[in-house]
Design a protein around this motif. Sequence first.
Motif, PDB file in Angstrom:
ATOM      1  N   ASN A  28       0.804  -1.214   0.000  1.00  0.00           N
ATOM      2  CA  ASN A  28       0.000   0.000   0.000  1.00  0.00           C
ATOM      3  C   ASN A  28       0.844   1.275   0.000  1.00  0.00           C
ATOM      4  O   ASN A  28       0.720   2.116   0.881  1.00  0.00           O
ATOM      5  CB  ASN A  28      -0.959  -0.026   1.203  1.00  0.00           C
ATOM      6  CG  ASN A  28      -2.131   0.902   1.004  1.00  0.00           C
ATOM      7  OD1 ASN A  28      -2.485   1.251  -0.110  1.00  0.00           O
ATOM      8  ND2 ASN A  28      -2.733   1.313   2.101  1.00  0.00           N
ATOM      9  N   SER A  36      -2.365  11.369  -5.808  1.00  0.00           N
ATOM     10  CA  SER A  36      -3.612  10.762  -5.350  1.00  0.00           C
ATOM     11  C   SER A  36      -3.606  10.687  -3.828  1.00  0.00           C
ATOM     12  O   SER A  36      -2.547  10.698  -3.203  1.00  0.00           O
ATOM     13  CB  SER A  36      -3.736   9.345  -5.939  1.00  0.00           C
ATOM     14  OG  SER A  36      -4.772   8.633  -5.340  1.00  0.00           O
ATOM     15  N   ASP A  37      -4.789  10.570  -3.245  1.00  0.00           N
ATOM     16  CA  ASP A  37      -4.889  10.396  -1.801  1.00  0.00           C
ATOM     17  C   ASP A  37      -4.969   8.919  -1.424  1.00  0.00           C
ATOM     18  O   ASP A  37      -4.952   8.572  -0.253  1.00  0.00           O
ATOM     19  CB  ASP A  37      -6.118  11.137  -1.257  1.00  0.00           C
ATOM     20  CG  ASP A  37      -5.920  12.641  -1.266  1.00  0.00           C
ATOM     21  OD1 ASP A  37      -4.757  13.087  -1.298  1.00  0.00           O
ATOM     22  OD2 ASP A  37      -6.927  13.370  -1.237  1.00  0.00           O
ATOM     23  N   ARG A  38      -5.033   8.043  -2.420  1.00  0.00           N
ATOM     24  CA  ARG A  38      -5.116   6.599  -2.188  1.00  0.00           C
ATOM     25  C   ARG A  38      -3.863   6.121  -1.448  1.00  0.00           C
ATOM     26  O   ARG A  38      -2.745   6.452  -1.811  1.00  0.00           O
ATOM     27  CB  ARG A  38      -5.231   5.891  -3.537  1.00  0.00           C
ATOM     28  CG  ARG A  38      -5.289   4.386  -3.476  1.00  0.00           C
ATOM     29  CD  ARG A  38      -5.275   3.759  -4.871  1.00  0.00           C
ATOM     30  NE  ARG A  38      -4.258   4.288  -5.768  1.00  0.00           N
ATOM     31  CZ  ARG A  38      -2.987   3.886  -5.783  1.00  0.00           C
ATOM     32  NH1 ARG A  38      -2.567   2.972  -4.945  1.00  0.00           N
ATOM     33  NH2 ARG A  38      -2.131   4.422  -6.635  1.00  0.00           N
ATOM     34  N   GLY A  39      -4.080   5.359  -0.383  1.00  0.00           N
ATOM     35  CA  GLY A  39      -2.969   4.753   0.347  1.00  0.00           C
ATOM     36  C   GLY A  39      -2.249   5.668   1.310  1.00  0.00           C
ATOM     37  O   GLY A  39      -1.251   5.276   1.899  1.00  0.00           O
TER      38      GLY A  39
END
Length: 134
Positions: A28, A36-39
């Motif tokens: 992750n 991106s804000d993912r992870g």
Amino acid sequence: MPEKINSELFAPCGVNCLICEDYLKTNNPCPGCLISDRGKKKSSLKCKIKNCFDNKSFKYCGRCSEFPCKLIKKHDKNSIKRHNYSTFESAKRIQYMGIGKIIEEDKEKWNCPECNGIISYQSKKCSECGYKKN
């Protein structure tokens, strides 16, 4: 470090995401502050510096007319205390150098001499072989 320069892999505070252990981790990984804000960890999502740029036409503290502001000064103080790494100096590099020159400088400083992996600025440890930088 990749040969192709991706300016989005530099955080607004001037940190090269390619040398950040959150970006380097295998499970992750963070995609980069501007991508991106993912992870991302909650603390990264709440980053006041990153959120400061929501309504500005540029991406980096070093290019702001208010630089150095109290946000970057506080961030720098914490980064020096925790990692012995100055985000203020990194932001200043963006102000005076091109991203390409910074990538070349970081390659010299953060590439592992043992395996050519990348040493993170936080742990000073290679992401590939575990070599510890002094």
